[in-house]
Write a protein that holds these residues in place. Structure first.
Motif, short mmCIF file in Angstrom:
data_model
loop_
_atom_site.label_atom_id
_atom_site.label_comp_id
_atom_site.label_asym_id
_atom_site.label_seq_id
_atom_site.Cartn_x
_atom_site.Cartn_y
_atom_site.Cartn_z
N UNK A 306 -3.11 -1.12 2.40
CA UNK A 306 -3.54 -0.44 1.19
C UNK A 306 -4.07 -1.48 0.21
N UNK A 307 -5.15 -1.12 -0.49
CA UNK A 307 -5.74 -1.99 -1.50
C UNK A 307 -6.20 -1.12 -2.67
N UNK A 308 -5.59 -1.38 -3.86
CA UNK A 308 -5.96 -0.62 -5.05
C UNK A 308 -7.31 -1.11 -5.56
N UNK A 309 -8.19 -0.18 -5.88
CA UNK A 309 -9.50 -0.53 -6.39
C UNK A 309 -9.56 -0.47 -7.92
N UNK A 310 -8.83 0.47 -8.49
CA UNK A 310 -8.76 0.62 -9.94
C UNK A 310 -7.55 1.49 -10.25
N UNK A 311 -7.52 2.04 -11.47
CA UNK A 311 -6.38 2.83 -11.93
C UNK A 311 -6.35 4.26 -11.35
N UNK A 312 -7.35 4.60 -10.54
CA UNK A 312 -7.40 5.97 -10.02
C UNK A 312 -7.84 6.05 -8.56
N UNK A 313 -7.86 4.92 -7.87
CA UNK A 313 -8.25 4.98 -6.45
C UNK A 313 -7.72 3.77 -5.70
N UNK A 314 -7.68 3.92 -4.39
CA UNK A 314 -7.27 2.81 -3.52
C UNK A 314 -7.91 3.02 -2.15
N UNK A 315 -7.92 1.93 -1.42
CA UNK A 315 -8.45 1.99 -0.06
C UNK A 315 -7.30 1.91 0.95
N UNK A 316 -7.44 2.72 2.03
CA UNK A 316 -6.50 2.62 3.14
C UNK A 316 -7.27 2.13 4.36
N UNK A 317 -6.62 1.28 5.14
CA UNK A 317 -7.23 0.76 6.36
C UNK A 317 -6.22 0.90 7.51
N UNK A 318 -6.63 1.56 8.60
CA UNK A 318 -5.82 1.66 9.81
C UNK A 318 -6.51 0.79 10.86
N UNK A 319 -6.05 -0.44 10.95
CA UNK A 319 -6.74 -1.44 11.75
C UNK A 319 -6.76 -1.14 13.25
N UNK A 320 -5.85 -0.29 13.73
CA UNK A 320 -5.80 0.03 15.15
C UNK A 320 -6.36 1.41 15.47
N UNK A 321 -6.84 2.10 14.44
CA UNK A 321 -7.32 3.47 14.65
C UNK A 321 -8.64 3.49 15.41
N UNK A 322 -8.79 4.49 16.30
CA UNK A 322 -10.05 4.70 17.01
C UNK A 322 -10.09 6.18 17.42
#
Length: 407
Positions: A306-322
């Motif tokens: 998870x990586x927060x971008x600002x006060x109202x959003x964030x990014x999720x990454x599933x590195x093994x997803x396909x």
């Protein structure tokens, strides 16, 4: 001298009397031999076999009144005549008189009427026959299109019924005939009784909601039992009612499928059927195999970022997803939590599928990812029940609680 003459006269008289008695006995014997005699009455073949008296060349028949006699045109074989009796009515007792053409001494045979008291019914719900009115006689049965009668055995017939309900059948029952002879007229077969055995209805359709991990049943009032991977019913297994409700959790019906802290779940075979009712036959069985659930591994869990971008959003990454190894995430908002919604509230939560390892944006308002929301992750199910390679969704883990930065 007179005494001697008296003794001689007595001896001659006695000898004459003895000769008369012997002659009379011989006459009785001849007449007994000359009288026709019934040797067998076969109700299955509807024939009576009669032995003619000595000197007779034909058999004559009449009714009980013996007013008129009819000569049977059948040629004797070795002094025996086999006569068809299918013409004799079955509704009442009938007296058949028999005699030879030379010896007119008649023999009467009472042909009994047919019994009509037998009653047979079939209850699909219980899968058994109810038989009354047999009067202690042996019961026989056959299929409608068969001519071969079989002896009914109440101890083994339930197994026979199990084989018949697959496609259904019409069965005919009767009390068995008993052959007659010279001393007994025997018994006719009883009136035939027809019983319809309804065929099994279509097997129920079974599916699994892979998001909720619940069963989806198209029919209500189902029964189930467990079997092995070859479909063989497990020892001691009996049919049990499926728990009521529109959604039945896998854990409530087959908890051994689900993984636990100590290991993955076990593959389980389950058979389902619709039980019989008064109007419908039991259904065919549907057999399904549910693969054991796997646990989300530590390595798989750590691949989610998870990586927060600002006060109202964030990014999720599933590195093994396909596409072939999809993942899922679930967000339970702070508001929902206050209203009692948990990850176990399968009807109120929603899992989102991820099939790409690239990062994607989750927004506070758009995705209901408010402050304090909880995020859960798991591996998604693959394919569908009944398809090769089918897997359940893995166990879930709490990933994080949403905590936006102040600035």
């Amino acid at each position: 001298m007179d005494r001697i003459r008296y003794i001689k006269r007595f001896a001659v008289t006695f000898l004459a009397f003895a000769l008369v008695m012997l002659a009379f006995a011989a006459t009785v014997r001849v007449k007994a031999e000359e009288t026709v005699a019934v040797t067998e009455i076969d109700y299955e073949k509807s024939i009576i076999t009669v032995k003619l008296g000595s000197g007779d060349t034909e058999l004559q028949i009449s009714d009980s009144k013996q007013k008129t006699w009819e000569s049977v045109t059948i040629e004797p074989v070795s002094g025996t005549v086999t006569l068809d009796i299918s013409w004799i009515p079955v509704s009442k007792d009938y007296v058949l008189s028999l005699r030879g053409d030379k010896n007119k001494t008649a023999v009467k045979v009472k042909i009994p009427k047919q019994e009509k008291t037998l009653k047979v019914s079939y209850t699909a719900a219980a899968g058994v026959l109810d038989i009354t009115g047999d009067n202690g006689r042996t019961i026989e049965w056959r299929k409608k299109n068969s001519t071969k009668w079989k002896t009914y055995n109440p101890a083994t017939f339930p197994k026979t019924l199990e084989g018949l309900v697959s496609k259904g059948a019409t069965l005919i029952f009767r009390t068995a005939p008993v052959k007659g002879n010279a001393t007994s007229a025997g018994v006719r077969p009883g009136k035939e009784v027809s019983v319809a055995i309804k065929h099994k209805i279509a097997a129920p359709k079974i599916a699994i909601d892979d998001e909720k991990l619940t069963f989806k049943f198209a029919d209500k009032n189902l029964e189930y039992r467990f079997c092995d991977e070859d479909g063989k019913v497990l020892d001691g297994e009996t049919w049990k009612k499926v728990p009521a409700g529109s959604d039945v959790l896998i854990k409530d019906l087959a908890p051994q499928v689900l993984a636990s802290d100590s290991g993955d779940g076990k593959t389980v075979g389950i058979q389902f059927r619709i039980p019989a009712t008064a109007k419908k036959q039991v259904s065919n069985n549907t057999t399904i195999f549910i693969p054991g659930q796997t646990r989300l591994t530590a390595d798989e869990f750590k691949s989610v970022k998870i990586e927060y971008k600002d006060q109202s959003s964030f990014q999720l990454t599933f590195e093994k997803a396909s596409y072939t190894e999809p993942y899922e995430y679930c967000i339970i908002s702070a508001k929902d939590q206050k209203e009692g919604v948990t990850i176990e509230s399968f009807n109120e939560i929603h899992w989102v599928t991820v099939t790409d390892k690239r990062a994607f944006l989750v927004e506070k308002e758009k995705n209901n990812a408010t402050e304090g929301s909880i995020i859960y992750v798991r591996k998604k199910s693959i394919r569908k029940l009944g398809i090769s390679g089918y897997t359940l969704a893995s166990t879930y883990k709490m990933f994080t609680t949403v905590n936006y930065p102040d600035s």
